[in-house]
Motif scaffolding. Structure first.
Motif, PDB file in Angstrom:
ATOM      1  N   HIS A  71       0.843  -1.202   0.000  1.00 32.47           N
ATOM      2  CA  HIS A  71       0.000   0.000   0.000  1.00 32.47           C
ATOM      3  C   HIS A  71       0.876   1.249   0.000  1.00 32.47           C
ATOM      4  O   HIS A  71       0.657   2.172  -0.793  1.00 32.47           O
ATOM      5  CB  HIS A  71      -0.931  -0.009   1.221  1.00 32.47           C
ATOM      6  N   ASP A 104      -7.450  -0.887   7.144  1.00 30.17           N
ATOM      7  CA  ASP A 104      -6.346  -0.880   6.187  1.00 30.17           C
ATOM      8  C   ASP A 104      -6.799  -1.381   4.816  1.00 30.17           C
ATOM      9  O   ASP A 104      -6.346  -0.885   3.793  1.00 30.17           O
ATOM     10  CB  ASP A 104      -5.184  -1.737   6.690  1.00 30.17           C
ATOM     11  N   SER A 107      -8.708   1.406   3.258  1.00 29.85           N
ATOM     12  CA  SER A 107      -7.801   2.453   2.779  1.00 29.85           C
ATOM     13  C   SER A 107      -7.222   2.095   1.413  1.00 29.85           C
ATOM     14  O   SER A 107      -7.153   2.939   0.517  1.00 29.85           O
ATOM     15  CB  SER A 107      -6.668   2.676   3.775  1.00 29.85           C
ATOM     16  N   THR A 108      -6.814   0.843   1.249  1.00 25.38           N
ATOM     17  CA  THR A 108      -6.250   0.422  -0.037  1.00 25.38           C
ATOM     18  C   THR A 108      -7.333   0.407  -1.110  1.00 25.38           C
ATOM     19  O   THR A 108      -7.091   0.825  -2.251  1.00 25.38           O
ATOM     20  CB  THR A 108      -5.570  -0.949   0.086  1.00 25.38           C
ATOM     21  N   ASN A 110      -9.949   2.316  -1.222  1.00 24.60           N
ATOM     22  CA  ASN A 110     -10.215   3.710  -1.523  1.00 24.60           C
ATOM     23  C   ASN A 110      -9.133   4.288  -2.439  1.00 24.60           C
ATOM     24  O   ASN A 110      -9.436   4.967  -3.423  1.00 24.60           O
ATOM     25  CB  ASN A 110     -10.309   4.522  -0.225  1.00 24.60           C
ATOM     26  N   ARG A 111      -7.859   4.007  -2.124  1.00 27.37           N
ATOM     27  CA  ARG A 111      -6.766   4.517  -2.962  1.00 27.37           C
ATOM     28  C   ARG A 111      -6.834   3.937  -4.376  1.00 27.37           C
ATOM     29  O   ARG A 111      -6.625   4.645  -5.351  1.00 27.37           O
ATOM     30  CB  ARG A 111      -5.411   4.183  -2.330  1.00 27.37           C
ATOM     31  N   ALA A 132     -14.666   0.010  -0.181  1.00 30.69           N
ATOM     32  CA  ALA A 132     -14.042   0.870   0.836  1.00 30.69           C
ATOM     33  C   ALA A 132     -15.111   1.441   1.757  1.00 30.69           C
ATOM     34  O   ALA A 132     -14.935   1.483   2.982  1.00 30.69           O
ATOM     35  CB  ALA A 132     -13.255   2.001   0.171  1.00 30.69           C
ATOM     36  N   PHE A 136     -15.210   0.788   5.758  1.00 29.57           N
ATOM     37  CA  PHE A 136     -15.159   1.879   6.728  1.00 29.57           C
ATOM     38  C   PHE A 136     -16.415   1.930   7.588  1.00 29.57           C
ATOM     39  O   PHE A 136     -16.336   2.233   8.779  1.00 29.57           O
ATOM     40  CB  PHE A 136     -14.926   3.221   6.037  1.00 29.57           C
ATOM     41  N   ARG A 146     -13.924   9.179   7.789  1.00 28.69           N
ATOM     42  CA  ARG A 146     -13.438   8.292   6.712  1.00 28.69           C
ATOM     43  C   ARG A 146     -14.595   7.848   5.823  1.00 28.69           C
ATOM     44  O   ARG A 146     -14.449   7.759   4.610  1.00 28.69           O
ATOM     45  CB  ARG A 146     -12.729   7.063   7.298  1.00 28.69           C
TER      46      ARG A 146
END
Length: 173
Positions: A71, A104, A107-108, A110-111, A132, A136, A146
């Motif tokens: 990530h 986590d 987060s990945t 979402n990215r 994502a 969240f 978030r």
């Protein structure tokens, strides 16, 4: 960190997981603070070098630590404009974290969604952002910053896709 790295390598050897974690921490430090001293690109290249070392140490494991390194590498690669490499890194991070549902993973996801969106690959981005959002919501509940951030990303994505009705619903959430 450099002192911790030297001690860790001496005590445990260069391929120990704790040494890999230290490389990851050094990479994060360069990404966050190194740019203040030497400019963004050299700092990101140094961060990438440490992430690659950390990954080589943990290359045989599918774990949250390997996923975190991938990530972080994806973030640096994206910052460097190496978008396809970033996408591959995020894919690897998600594979390493497969079956997990903590923040986590969100987060990945979402990215990855944001990266694909930035590349104009809106339909590919959508499932990552939706996952994502679910991740969240499970982790933080419905009323968390978030969650709001992913809702914003989803709203913008639907707007780009021309789906104003869903874009409007995203705003209501």
């Amino acid at each position: 960190y450099n002192r911790a790295l030297a001690i860790g390598e001496q005590a445990y050897g260069e391929r120990h997981p704790l040494v890999g974690k230290t490389h990851n921490s050094i990479g994060l430090w360069y990404k966050t603070f190194g740019k203040l001293e030497q400019g963004l690109e050299p700092a990101l290249e140094q961060a990438l070098e440490h992430f690659e070392k950390a990954l080589r140490i943990g290359q045989d494991t599918r774990s949250a630590e390997v996923g975190a390194v991938l990530h972080n590498m994806g973030n640096v690669l994206w910052d460097l404009g190496r978008d396809e490499e970033a996408r591959e890194s995020y894919k690897g991070a998600l594979a390493a974290k497969e079956g997990e549902t903590h923040m986590d993973v969100g987060s990945t996801q979402n990215r990855m969604g944001r990266l694909l969106d930035s590349l104009g690959r809106h339909k590919e981005a959508l499932p990552y952002l939706e996952k994502a959002l679910d991740s969240f919501k499970q982790t933080f509940g419905k009323r968390h910053a978030r969650v709001a951030g992913v809702l914003h990303n989803l709203g913008e994505l639907h707007s780009k896709m021309g789906d104003q009705e869903v874009h409007s619903k995203m705003g209501d959430q």
